[in-house]
Design a protein around this motif. Structure first.
Motif, mmCIF file in Angstrom:
data_model
loop_
_atom_site.group_PDB
_atom_site.id
_atom_site.type_symbol
_atom_site.label_atom_id
_atom_site.label_comp_id
_atom_site.label_asym_id
_atom_site.label_seq_id
_atom_site.Cartn_x
_atom_site.Cartn_y
_atom_site.Cartn_z
ATOM 1 N N GLY A 156 64.043 24.320 -67.080
ATOM 2 C CA GLY A 156 65.311 23.784 -67.559
ATOM 3 C C GLY A 156 65.206 23.405 -69.019
ATOM 4 O O GLY A 156 64.118 23.270 -69.565
ATOM 5 N N GLY A 157 66.359 23.256 -69.635
ATOM 6 C CA GLY A 157 66.416 22.749 -71.001
ATOM 7 C C GLY A 157 65.944 23.741 -72.048
ATOM 8 O O GLY A 157 65.906 24.957 -71.818
ATOM 9 N N GLY A 158 65.582 23.200 -73.195
ATOM 10 C CA GLY A 158 65.151 24.022 -74.316
ATOM 11 C C GLY A 158 65.867 23.595 -75.583
ATOM 12 O O GLY A 158 66.703 22.678 -75.557
ATOM 13 N N SER A 159 65.552 24.266 -76.664
ATOM 14 C CA SER A 159 66.158 23.883 -77.946
ATOM 15 C C SER A 159 67.476 24.628 -78.186
ATOM 16 O O SER A 159 68.101 24.459 -79.223
ATOM 17 C CB SER A 159 65.180 24.141 -79.091
ATOM 18 N N PHE A 160 67.891 25.461 -77.254
ATOM 19 C CA PHE A 160 69.205 26.097 -77.320
ATOM 20 C C PHE A 160 69.746 26.204 -75.887
ATOM 21 O O PHE A 160 69.044 25.890 -74.927
ATOM 22 C CB PHE A 160 69.139 27.469 -78.005
ATOM 23 N N GLY A 161 70.986 26.618 -75.762
ATOM 24 C CA GLY A 161 71.613 26.611 -74.450
ATOM 25 C C GLY A 161 71.923 27.995 -73.931
ATOM 26 O O GLY A 161 71.833 29.001 -74.641
ATOM 27 N N ASN A 162 72.286 28.052 -72.623
ATOM 28 C CA ASN A 162 72.890 29.277 -72.072
ATOM 29 C C ASN A 162 74.201 28.961 -71.358
ATOM 30 O O ASN A 162 75.083 29.799 -71.283
ATOM 31 C CB ASN A 162 71.910 30.060 -71.177
ATOM 32 N N ARG A 163 74.373 27.717 -70.879
ATOM 33 C CA ARG A 163 75.634 27.377 -70.207
ATOM 34 C C ARG A 163 76.634 26.798 -71.208
ATOM 35 O O ARG A 163 77.823 26.867 -71.005
ATOM 36 C CB ARG A 163 75.359 26.400 -69.059
ATOM 37 N N SER A 164 76.102 26.188 -72.263
ATOM 38 C CA SER A 164 76.931 25.826 -73.417
ATOM 39 C C SER A 164 76.060 26.106 -74.632
ATOM 40 O O SER A 164 74.914 26.528 -74.491
ATOM 41 C CB SER A 164 77.343 24.350 -73.374
ATOM 42 N N ALA A 165 76.602 25.837 -75.812
ATOM 43 C CA ALA A 165 75.829 26.146 -77.023
ATOM 44 C C ALA A 165 74.491 25.425 -77.037
ATOM 45 O O ALA A 165 73.508 25.929 -77.588
ATOM 46 C CB ALA A 165 76.653 25.774 -78.258
ATOM 47 N N VAL A 166 74.437 24.251 -76.391
ATOM 48 C CA VAL A 166 73.201 23.456 -76.478
ATOM 49 C C VAL A 166 72.591 23.138 -75.118
ATOM 50 O O VAL A 166 71.533 22.503 -75.068
ATOM 51 C CB VAL A 166 73.457 22.131 -77.242
ATOM 52 N N ALA A 167 73.254 23.525 -74.021
ATOM 53 C CA ALA A 167 72.767 23.107 -72.699
ATOM 54 C C ALA A 167 72.380 24.304 -71.835
ATOM 55 O O ALA A 167 73.141 25.267 -71.699
ATOM 56 C CB ALA A 167 73.821 22.279 -71.969
ATOM 57 N N GLU A 168 71.213 24.185 -71.248
ATOM 58 C CA GLU A 168 70.729 25.181 -70.272
ATOM 59 C C GLU A 168 71.331 24.842 -68.903
ATOM 60 O O GLU A 168 71.549 23.663 -68.571
ATOM 61 C CB GLU A 168 69.182 25.125 -70.265
ATOM 62 N N PHE A 169 71.524 25.853 -68.042
ATOM 63 C CA PHE A 169 72.278 25.680 -66.789
ATOM 64 C C PHE A 169 71.742 24.561 -65.893
ATOM 65 O O PHE A 169 72.520 23.724 -65.407
ATOM 66 C CB PHE A 169 72.313 27.007 -66.011
ATOM 67 N N ASN A 170 70.432 24.540 -65.603
ATOM 68 C CA ASN A 170 69.912 23.576 -64.619
ATOM 69 C C ASN A 170 70.130 22.137 -65.063
ATOM 70 O O ASN A 170 70.387 21.251 -64.234
ATOM 71 C CB ASN A 170 68.414 23.805 -64.367
ATOM 72 N N ILE A 171 69.978 21.885 -66.353
ATOM 73 C CA ILE A 171 70.157 20.514 -66.860
ATOM 74 C C ILE A 171 71.647 20.212 -66.945
ATOM 75 O O ILE A 171 72.103 19.127 -66.555
ATOM 76 C CB ILE A 171 69.474 20.357 -68.238
ATOM 77 N N TRP A 172 72.412 21.186 -67.421
ATOM 78 C CA TRP A 172 73.863 21.029 -67.561
ATOM 79 C C TRP A 172 74.526 20.765 -66.203
ATOM 80 O O TRP A 172 75.464 19.974 -66.097
ATOM 81 C CB TRP A 172 74.425 22.313 -68.192
ATOM 82 N N ALA A 173 74.012 21.411 -65.142
ATOM 83 C CA ALA A 173 74.653 21.312 -63.823
ATOM 84 C C ALA A 173 74.544 19.901 -63.241
ATOM 85 O O ALA A 173 75.399 19.497 -62.460
ATOM 86 C CB ALA A 173 74.036 22.327 -62.857
ATOM 87 N N ASP A 174 73.480 19.180 -63.565
ATOM 88 C CA ASP A 174 73.363 17.789 -63.114
ATOM 89 C C ASP A 174 72.604 16.974 -64.171
ATOM 90 O O ASP A 174 71.437 16.595 -63.978
ATOM 91 C CB ASP A 174 72.664 17.696 -61.749
ATOM 92 N N PRO A 175 73.278 16.662 -65.271
ATOM 93 C CA PRO A 175 72.578 15.972 -66.363
ATOM 94 C C PRO A 175 72.125 14.572 -65.986
ATOM 95 O O PRO A 175 71.087 14.102 -66.480
ATOM 96 C CB PRO A 175 73.617 15.932 -67.495
#
Ligand code: BDR
Ligand code: CA
Length: 326
Positions: A156-175
């Motif tokens: 999860g996570g990272g320095s860039f996103g895939n679900r939003s410009a800055v958020a990766e899916f797994n973290i974005w789905a339940d921050p």
């Protein structure tokens, strides 16, 4: 634990918490080969909980392991549930004809299973490859388990996103769940390892790797070939900069980070999760400051992987999982 010949199993012990998902399925295959899988817990994510749980049962049968499968949470702690059919298809595992599971679900309280198992045996790794709902709730309901586990190795996570410009899916789905996990490791003695997009985008299912999978004998290789073709297809149609030669095979890296740490480069950093921003919810905020006032590190941020060696392990794991080859 010992095998049937009484030989002690010295492989790292782990619970894989997943939302299969193509790359989650590969994470399970790899984990069964290189780790002692003490249990599989499901979470809603790539598809709804019913589908991810069904898919976990399918994979357990295909791999031929007897690890218990427990259904976890279908709803994030605060956020609304969102799935990823554009990446994984409606079933969560589109692209292959999958058998109907023949072994039953072992339990419907995945959070309780995590807590009980971590209390019963010290030194387990928790390896989440989906949204962190189950792990976050387990740590909140039973903070004592943070003292008992070896650590959490998550995709999860990272320095860039895939679900939003800055958020990766797994973290974005339940921050909110993710925030509990990252905050826990500001104090917990174990390790927090983050296989984020920076490293997982360096591990792609290239056409050559699909060919290598197709060349393996057995039912699992045939199924994996179909799954890889579908998964890579969605990546190739959704990226426009030529950086992807196939899908990023994210989730097995969270397993390999535990069992084969030497394959990775890493940076020790403080990472926090943004839970509320309109534009930034789900962002993993990695503190790269050189200033003395930065917070103490809580996380090993993976930055690179020996992808050839890692994919060789995937191929070995597929080969080893086929009952006709075992
Ligand atoms: C993560 O989201 C899902 O699509 C994958 O299974 C992986 O866990 C990548 O952002
Ligand atoms: Ca996943």
């Amino acid at each position: 634990m010992s095998d049937s010949a009484g030989t002690p199993d010295t492989r790292p012990r782990m619970i894989v918490d997943c939302d299969p998902g193509h790359d989650d399925a590969v994470a399970l295959i790899v984990a069964a080969h290189v780790a002692d899988v003490r249990g599989i817990v499901t979470v809603g994510g790539n598809a709804d909980l019913e589908r991810t749980t069904h898919n976990a049962l399918v994979m357990r049968d295909l791999i031929g392991i007897d690890a218990p499968v427990h259904r976890g949470c279908g709803h994030p702690i605060v956020a609304k549930p969102h799935h990823a059919p554009s990446v994984h298809g409606e079933s969560g595992l589109d692209g292959a004809d999958l058998p109907t599971p023949v072994t039953p679900l072992d339990g419907t309280d995945g959070v309780g299973f995590i807590i009980d198992t971590c209390r019963a045996e010290e030194g387990l790794w928790l390896v989440p490859t989906g949204p962190l709902t189950n792990i976050g709730l387990a740590l909140r309901q039973a903070p004592d388990i943070a003292e008992r586990i070896a650590g959490v190795s998550l995709m999860g996570g990272g320095s860039f996103g895939n679900r939003s410009a800055v958020a990766e899916f797994n973290i974005w789905a339940d921050p909110h769940a993710a925030a509990i996990v990252f905050e826990t490791f500001e104090h917990a003695p174990g390790s927090l390892v983050m296989a984020g997009l920076d490293v997982t985008h360096r591990f792609q299912v290239t056409p050559e790797r699909i060919d290598a999978t197709r060349a393996l004998p057995g039912q699992l290789a045939e199924i994996l070939t179909g799954l890889f073709e579908f998964f890579s297809g969605t990546y190739l149609t959704r990226h426009d900069d030529g950086s992807m030669r196939g899908a990023a095979l994210h989730d097995p890296l969270a397993v390999l980070a535990v069992t084969h740490p030497d394959l990775f480069s890493r940076r020790r950093r403080h990472v926090a999760v943004e839970t509320t921003g309109d534009l930034t919810a789900g962002m993993t905020v990695i503190d790269e400051r050189k200033l003395l006032e930065r917070q103490a590190p809580n996380c090993d941020v993976l930055t690179d992987v020996d992808s050839e060696a890692a994919f060789d392990i995937v191929l070995d794991a597929i080969r080893a999982s086929d009952p006709r080859i075992r």
